[in-house]
Design an enzyme around this catalytic site. Structure first.
Site, PDB file in Angstrom:
ATOM      1  N   ARG A   1      26.135  35.673 -54.819  1.00  9.64           N
ATOM      2  CA  ARG A   1      27.150  35.968 -53.810  1.00  9.64           C
ATOM      3  C   ARG A   1      28.538  36.217 -54.435  1.00  9.64           C
ATOM      4  NH1 ARG A   1      26.905  31.197 -49.789  1.00  9.64           N
ATOM      5  NH2 ARG A   1      26.341  30.083 -51.674  1.00  9.64           N
TER       6      ARG A   1
ATOM      7  N   LYS B   1      31.043  37.988 -52.181  1.00  7.17           N
ATOM      8  CA  LYS B   1      31.569  37.102 -51.136  1.00  7.17           C
ATOM      9  C   LYS B   1      32.715  36.257 -51.691  1.00  7.17           C
ATOM     10  CE  LYS B   1      30.315  32.737 -48.962  1.00  7.17           C
ATOM     11  NZ  LYS B   1      30.526  32.935 -47.524  1.00  7.17           N
TER      12      LYS B   1
ATOM     13  N   LYS C   1      25.165  43.438 -33.595  1.00  2.89           N
ATOM     14  CA  LYS C   1      23.950  43.279 -34.374  1.00  2.89           C
ATOM     15  C   LYS C   1      23.379  44.631 -34.761  1.00  2.89           C
ATOM     16  CE  LYS C   1      20.507  41.082 -32.753  1.00  2.89           C
ATOM     17  NZ  LYS C   1      19.620  40.988 -33.924  1.00  2.89           N
TER      18      LYS C   1
ATOM     19  N   GLU D   1      25.443  15.799 -32.598  1.00  2.16           N
ATOM     20  CA  GLU D   1      24.745  16.567 -33.659  1.00  2.16           C
ATOM     21  C   GLU D   1      25.369  16.437 -35.052  1.00  2.16           C
ATOM     22  OE1 GLU D   1      23.742  20.607 -32.431  1.00  2.16           O
ATOM     23  OE2 GLU D   1      23.441  19.978 -30.374  1.00  2.16           O
TER      24      GLU D   1
ATOM     25  N   GLU E   1      17.521  38.161 -29.795  1.00  2.00           N
ATOM     26  CA  GLU E   1      17.719  38.891 -31.051  1.00  2.00           C
ATOM     27  C   GLU E   1      16.578  39.790 -31.466  1.00  2.00           C
ATOM     28  OE1 GLU E   1      19.066  36.820 -34.466  1.00  2.00           O
ATOM     29  OE2 GLU E   1      20.950  36.313 -33.495  1.00  2.00           O
TER      30      GLU E   1
ATOM     31  N   GLU F   1      27.052  31.986 -22.386  1.00  3.54           N
ATOM     32  CA  GLU F   1      28.412  32.438 -22.614  1.00  3.54           C
ATOM     33  C   GLU F   1      28.710  33.556 -21.633  1.00  3.54           C
ATOM     34  OE1 GLU F   1      30.463  35.675 -23.353  1.00  3.54           O
ATOM     35  OE2 GLU F   1      28.708  35.770 -24.637  1.00  3.54           O
TER      36      GLU F   1
ATOM     37  N   HIS G   1      35.057  30.126 -29.311  1.00  2.26           N
ATOM     38  CA  HIS G   1      35.180  30.845 -30.582  1.00  2.26           C
ATOM     39  C   HIS G   1      36.626  31.015 -30.996  1.00  2.26           C
ATOM     40  CE1 HIS G   1      31.377  31.749 -28.613  1.00  2.26           C
ATOM     41  NE2 HIS G   1      30.880  31.721 -29.825  1.00  2.26           N
TER      42      HIS G   1
END
Ligand code: GLN
Ligand code: ZN
Length: 754
Positions: free
Chosen positions: A15, A18, A114, A485, A606, A667, A696
């Site tokens: 990466r 990145k 996407k 979580e 998706e 959402e 977000h």
């Protein structure tokens, strides 16, 4: 037999791109240093491809952020709000990719979507009535020349005119067809430039051809190419498709004056049939995508040989290649130091797919290919029994009957029973599951993993976090609580690690968007649950409060969609196995006093097939039942929630209702609540929490703002079916904004009740 790939990962095996980009964004390195890293990656990839013996090596598949964004810059389709900032070329590009906030202005990024049915995301080019589409950039030429001076004549790759125009968003009154002439002109000039530079081939990527096409779409495509192709100037043109078959436009495509056509024989379920039925033009090269560019398994040579021999009956020249760009697989197995050899030998990442192609090419050139040692050892590999196969799991699946997929009593009756049981106020308030994850939480998890923190200390730490989280929610006044979580790094990875049959890689990163990469786990064998995965945390959390505590699970379709799936059994079979494992957890939670269980299906939409006609048969007909299998065994008074990270399910609204959950949260705040009308029109039965604010963004929504959102919802949703919640989990948020936001949410719900 020659070999070809459609594109190569550009993020770097470790990466590197990145990390360099992120340093550049933080002003820790300058543009020259970023460019140096980029060039090193390109050179490295070029040499790999050259040494592998690959015949057609792509260029311009490199991108600092996204290939379609590069094409927008190439074609001068860049909104003025970016160009007018007065930034350098590179920074203008990054402003469009990521937004810009600084002394020169404040602009949001272009929209991101996407990329077909992958987990990759592209930047949506924006075109308005004043956009002057023309050849404006030089990147494809520069990269071609760069490779040429390194001794490789590459095949430059550019998003095709049709796909570009179809994916762009039109802000004014003009549409794609209005820009066809300008686009054709720009692509013609591009070909001319490549001719001057000495290119032999140019590849135009046209994945939009595998989608459903209307008569107008076909007209647009044909007219674009009929304008572009007369200007080939001696360059050969390959129209490359992927992610499916081109059933709507095969004959038109075959009739064009192109020199090569690239078809996908992995995902294109009708590709072979199209060639067989219609033949393939003798004057064109067929670039056959036979090696899966999206998955990490070794190719099955016997299957590939069968496809190629079928194709040979129609096509006079065949080049074998990958089914799509290798962008969608990780770079190299070399950095996987922990995978056992008998697992690794089944895998091929991008680098290994290069040698696989070379080997396949040589094998298929041999008339007696079945006798070659390579073919034989490949056949032996695929005949091997997987170490992870489980008779027990298979037997359990075989015993399932239709009844196992239906929850009883039916919805309305359950709803009544649950309302009586929980006696929740109107517009009950809840959250989606996770609470802010601080650096400390992540550090503790990682210390525990590394063995630096004992299990007892780690458990005590997580319990402390849960206790704080429960206390906080009670103080805020939420009605249905969550444990937060804190034990989870990722909603799929956590379950994958608890389930038998999964394998985790070290370095199998795949670009998701820009500098963001994901490391999907691999479904290796039959999936089952060895022991409870979440029960101890949920039970502990419930012990701290009188209010209902939601148990939190990830659903089978999402777990599967965010993994590398098996190819030796169907997706449906894997989904059922995972569903059974999650079902066991659901029943254990219920048996341990958890009365509300949420099964997240964040990624359900998706993998919806690209063509509408395939939606049910290829996907929904197993995905929705898999979800139902998870919860069909619970008692009527146990409430099942699900959550989705989006609201774009208007077109599958019946299927969402058919999941037969009791409550769904999603959402809707960012999409103007338009979905609510669709819910109403369809008599949506499931109770809904459409998400009253956008998590977000770090903004704290005011009480009034949330109240307004609730009012709009009450207009369209029966009051006894409406839940009030944020639109997604809070783990990426800080406590600073989360606490006031949730207080406002609770107060707004109280006002709505009053
Ligand atoms: N329960 C998960 C959470 O709250 C859901 C995450 C998601 O929807 N992506 O984080
Ligand atoms: Zn979500």
């Amino acid at each position: 037999m020659k070999t070809s790939i459609i594109g190569y990962p550009r993020i770097g095996a470790l990466r590197e791109l990145k990390f360099a980009s992120e340093k550049y964004f933080r002003s820790e390195i300058d543009a020259a240093e970023l460019e140096k890293t980029a060039k090193e990656i390109r050179t490295y990839n070029l040499n790999l491809q050259k040494e592998s013996g690959l015949d057609f090596i792509p260029s311009n598949d490199f991108s600092y952020y996204d290939g379609l964004l590069d094409t927008a810059f190439l074609l001068n389709a860049v909104p003025e709000r970016y160009t007018s900032l007065g930034l350098s070329a590179l920074d203008t590009y990054f402003a469009a990719a990521r937004g810009y906030q600084g002394e020169k202005g404040d602009v949001k990024a272009l929209a991101m979507k996407k990329w077909y049915n992958t987990n990759y995301h592209y930047m949506v080019p924006e075109i308005d009535d004043s956009t002057d589409l023309k050849l404006a950039g030089t990147k494809p030429f520069d990269l071609f020349s760069e490779a040429l001076s390194a001794g490789v004549k590459t095949r430059p790759v550019v998003a095709g005119a049709y796909t570009f125009l179809k994916l762009a968003k039109y802000k004014g009154t003009k549409t794609a067809a209005d820009f066809a002439d300008a686009a054709a002109q720009a692509y013609s000039e591009l070909l001319k430039k490549f001719a001057d530079l000495g290119a032999e081939w140019v590849q135009f990527d046209e994945p939009s051809l595998v989608k459903d096409m209307t008569a107008d779409d076909i007209k647009l495509f044909v007219s674009l190419y009929n304008k572009i192709l007369p200007n080939k100037a001696g360059v050969k043109v390959l129209v490359q498709t992927y992610f499916g078959d081109v059933r709507d436009v095969y004959n038109e495509l075959a009739a064009l004056d192109v020199d090569g056509i690239g078809l996908d024989f992995v995902e294109g379920k009708r590709s072979l049939e199209l060639v067989r039925k219609n033949g393939f033009p003798k004057d064109k090269v067929l670039f056959a995508g036979v090696v899966n560019g999206k998955n990490i398994w070794r190719n099955n040579y016997a299957k590939t040989a069968d496809i190629v021999s079928e194709l040979k009956k129609s096509a006079s020249e065949i080049v074998i290649g990958t089914s799509c760009s290798l962008l969608h697989v990780p770079c190299t197995l070399k950095n996987e130091t922990k995978l056992p050899e008998d697992v690794k030998k089944h895998f091929a990442y991008a680098e290994e797919k290069l040698s696989e192609l070379a080997e396949l090419g040589a094998v298929l050139d041999n008339a007696a290919y079945k006798d070659t040692p390579e073919f034989k050892s490949n056949a032996a590999l695929h005949a091997e029994k997987r170490s992870g196969d489980s008779e027990e799991v298979r037997a359990r699946v075989a015993k399932l009957t239709d009844k196992d997929f239906v929850r009883l009593p039916e919805f309305a009756e359950r709803e009544k029973i649950q309302h009586e049981r929980f006696k929740l106020p109107k517009f009950p308030t809840t959250t989606i599951g996770s609470f802010p994850q601080t650096a400390e939480v992540r550090a503790k998890r990682s210390a525990f993993r590394k063995g630096e923190l004992s299990e007892a200390d780690y458990n005590a730490y997580i319990e402390g976090k849960i206790a704080d989280c429960v206390k906080l929610q009670e103080e805020i006044g939420l009605d249905v609580l969550v444990h937060g979580e804190f034990e989870r790094n990722d909603m799929v990875e956590y379950f994958g690690e608890c389930l038998d049959g999964y394998i985790f890689t070290e370095k199998a990163w795949v670009q998701s968007y820009g500098t963001r990469c994901v490391k999907p786990p691999v479904v290796w064998g039959d999936i089952s649950r060895a022991k409870p995965m979440t029960v101890k945390w949920s039970k502990y959390a419930q012990s701290l409060t009188q209010k209902p505590m939601k148990g939190m699970l990830t659903g089978p379709v999402t777990i599967l969609n965010w993994s590398f799936p098996r190819e030796d059994i169907t997706l449906k079979e894997s989904a059922v196995q995972i569903a059974l494992a999650i079902r066991d957890e659901v029943l254990d939670l219920e048996a341990n006093g958890i009365s509300i269980i949420q099964v997240d299906e964040a990624a359900l939409r998706e993998k919806l097939p690209l063509r509408r006609s395939d939606w049910h048969e290829d996907y929904l007909d197993w995905a929705i039942p898999a979800f139902r299998l998870v919860h069909s065994g619970v008692r009527p008074e146990t409430q099942i929630h699900t959550h989705m990270c989006y609201s774009e399910f208007a077109d599958i609204i019946k299927d969402i209702d058919d999941m037969d959950a009791d409550v769904i949260t999603f959402e809707a705040s960012r999409s103007d609540l338009t979905i609510l009308d669709v819910l109403k029109a369809n008599n949506f039965r499931t109770e809904v929490g459409p998400g009253v604010y956008d998590i977000h963004s770090p903004r704290v929504p005011s009480e009034d703002e949330i109240k307004t959102a609730i009012d709009k919802m009450i207009d369209r949703i029966p009051a006894d079916k409406l839940w009030v919640n944020p639109d997604c989990g809070l783990k990426t948020r800080g406590e600073k904004e989360t606490i006031p936001s949730l207080k406002n949410l609770v107060n707004a719900a109280k006002r709505a009740r009053a």
